[in-house]
Motif scaffolding. Sequence first.
Motif, short mmCIF file in Angstrom:
data_model
loop_
_atom_site.label_atom_id
_atom_site.label_comp_id
_atom_site.label_asym_id
_atom_site.label_seq_id
_atom_site.Cartn_x
_atom_site.Cartn_y
_atom_site.Cartn_z
N ILE A 1 -1.70 0.59 -9.38
CA ILE A 1 -2.35 1.27 -8.26
C ILE A 1 -3.64 0.58 -7.86
CG2 ILE A 1 -3.57 3.41 -7.64
CD1 ILE A 1 -1.39 4.88 -9.35
N LYS A 2 -4.32 0.04 -8.87
CA LYS A 2 -5.58 -0.62 -8.54
C LYS A 2 -5.39 -2.06 -8.08
CE LYS A 2 -7.35 0.52 -12.49
NZ LYS A 2 -8.18 0.49 -13.71
N ASP B 1 2.28 5.36 -17.70
CA ASP B 1 1.10 5.88 -17.01
C ASP B 1 0.02 4.80 -16.89
OD1 ASP B 1 -0.13 8.34 -15.95
OD2 ASP B 1 -1.59 8.03 -17.55
N LYS C 1 1.20 6.59 -6.82
CA LYS C 1 0.02 7.37 -7.15
C LYS C 1 0.30 8.88 -7.07
CE LYS C 1 -4.71 7.79 -5.39
NZ LYS C 1 -5.61 7.25 -4.33
N GLU C 2 0.93 9.28 -5.99
CA GLU C 2 1.22 10.70 -5.79
C GLU C 2 2.24 11.22 -6.79
OE1 GLU C 2 0.06 13.12 -3.73
OE2 GLU C 2 -1.51 11.74 -3.08
N LYS D 1 0.83 -1.20 0.00
CA LYS D 1 0.00 0.00 0.00
C LYS D 1 0.87 1.25 0.00
CE LYS D 1 -4.16 -1.72 2.33
NZ LYS D 1 -4.83 -1.74 3.65
N LYS E 1 3.01 10.01 -9.69
CA LYS E 1 2.37 10.01 -11.01
C LYS E 1 1.58 11.30 -11.19
CE LYS E 1 -1.39 7.30 -12.61
NZ LYS E 1 -1.83 8.02 -13.81
N LYS E 2 0.77 11.62 -10.20
CA LYS E 2 -0.06 12.82 -10.28
C LYS E 2 0.78 14.09 -10.31
CE LYS E 2 -2.42 14.26 -6.63
NZ LYS E 2 -3.20 13.82 -5.46
N ASP F 1 -1.28 2.89 -13.48
CA ASP F 1 -2.69 2.87 -13.10
C ASP F 1 -3.14 1.47 -12.71
OD1 ASP F 1 -3.55 5.47 -13.23
OD2 ASP F 1 -3.97 5.40 -15.38
N LYS G 1 2.19 1.75 -3.49
CA LYS G 1 1.13 2.22 -4.38
C LYS G 1 0.80 3.69 -4.13
CE LYS G 1 -2.13 -0.87 -3.78
NZ LYS G 1 -3.41 -1.61 -4.05
N GLN G 2 0.77 4.06 -2.87
CA GLN G 2 0.45 5.43 -2.52
C GLN G 2 1.51 6.40 -3.06
OE1 GLN G 2 -2.34 6.44 -1.22
NE2 GLN G 2 -1.67 8.57 -1.25
#
Lengths: 168, 168
Positions: A152-153, A145, A98-99, A91, A101-102, A149, A94-95
């Motif tokens: 992340i899921k 990207d 995620k960040e 987790k 990436k954004k 994704d 992934k977190q």
Amino acid sequence: MKLTEARQQFISSWGAFGTHWGINRTMAQIHALLLINPDPLTQDDIMEELNVSRGNVNMNIRELINWGLVERVLLPGERKEYFSAEKDIWKVVKQIVKERKKRELEPMLSLLDKLEEVEGDKRDKNVKAFIDTVSGIRKLGKQADKTLDLMIKAEENWFVSNMVKLFK
Amino acid sequence: MKLTEARQQFISSWGAFGTHWGINRTMAQIHALLLINPDPLTQDDIMEELNVSRGNVNMNIRELINWGLVERVLLPGERKEYFSAEKDIWKVVKQIVKERKKRELEPMLSLLDKLEEVEGDKRDKNVKAFIDTVSGIRKLGKQADKTLDLMIKAEENWFVSNMVKLFK
DNA sequence: CTGTATTTTCAAAATATTTTGAAAGTTATC
DNA sequence: GATAACTTTCAAAATATTTTGAAAATACAG
């Protein structure tokens, strides 16, 4: 090796590791400290363990909360705030993905979209080299990207076992 | 957008991007400049384009060469040294992954191996939390290490098409 | 409300990193 | 082997980042 020494080493090398990834040492060390502590800690606990000032702890804790890696915990009957880190490393990864990436990949990709439409004759080798480079990066970036994704899921088991299959 | 402006933007945002990844701005900008230039450049060209000093260019070019991203080119009949960047982005990414794996992931994994053998009773919750955290990171790190090895050896098409298959 | 515990802010200080530029070093040419 | 072209080095300066700590703000308990 004794636990005390092992903890020190873990915290210190997690801090050094972080600096290679654009994260400041203290932030990484606080994260490390919270990761290896079964119970939540207060700002004072962290100040004492890492020998850093209150302001420093406060700012970096906030940043870790922004990253979604640490949460505030209120213990019943206690006035002070406690802090605790997400312990599931999958987790955590992934977190972070995620960040970043954004914050980094997505803005870069939208810039590249614009840059690829540069004016000019493609027979001009400067124009051609520019477009080739930009579109090469963009293509790979878009693929990354999508893959991220998916990651992340994903559940850890699903993702890891798919990765392992690639070795067959 | 005109080529000149597009080039500027690319160089400047590649520089900003680099700083999030522990790479200094000038190094990333030099890399960007070489990526979008069809022909090799000299130190003087780079100094002029980026407005940085000779020493700075020299040091950062050397670092880029260490990373395997740039190579010295000797043009016949020319006294000066020229520099040129690898243009195939897939190769660039693989090279960066390879270096960072060697410099950061591998040392971290060998530290974790040692730390997991910490002395102490596993019924002590501090010992347990420490071991759980370390072994969780180690497990995922080992998996990442293997996956990255695969990637480093892979052809772009092979790798991308395998990634795409995961979406099915 | 009032006093106290706790958290947050932020300017200044400390530290770390990057950049400069001139001197020293190297290499090629005649 | 002297000169000129070019490259490298590195101490000092410039810049950027991180840290401190004390004051301000906030939250809680009585």
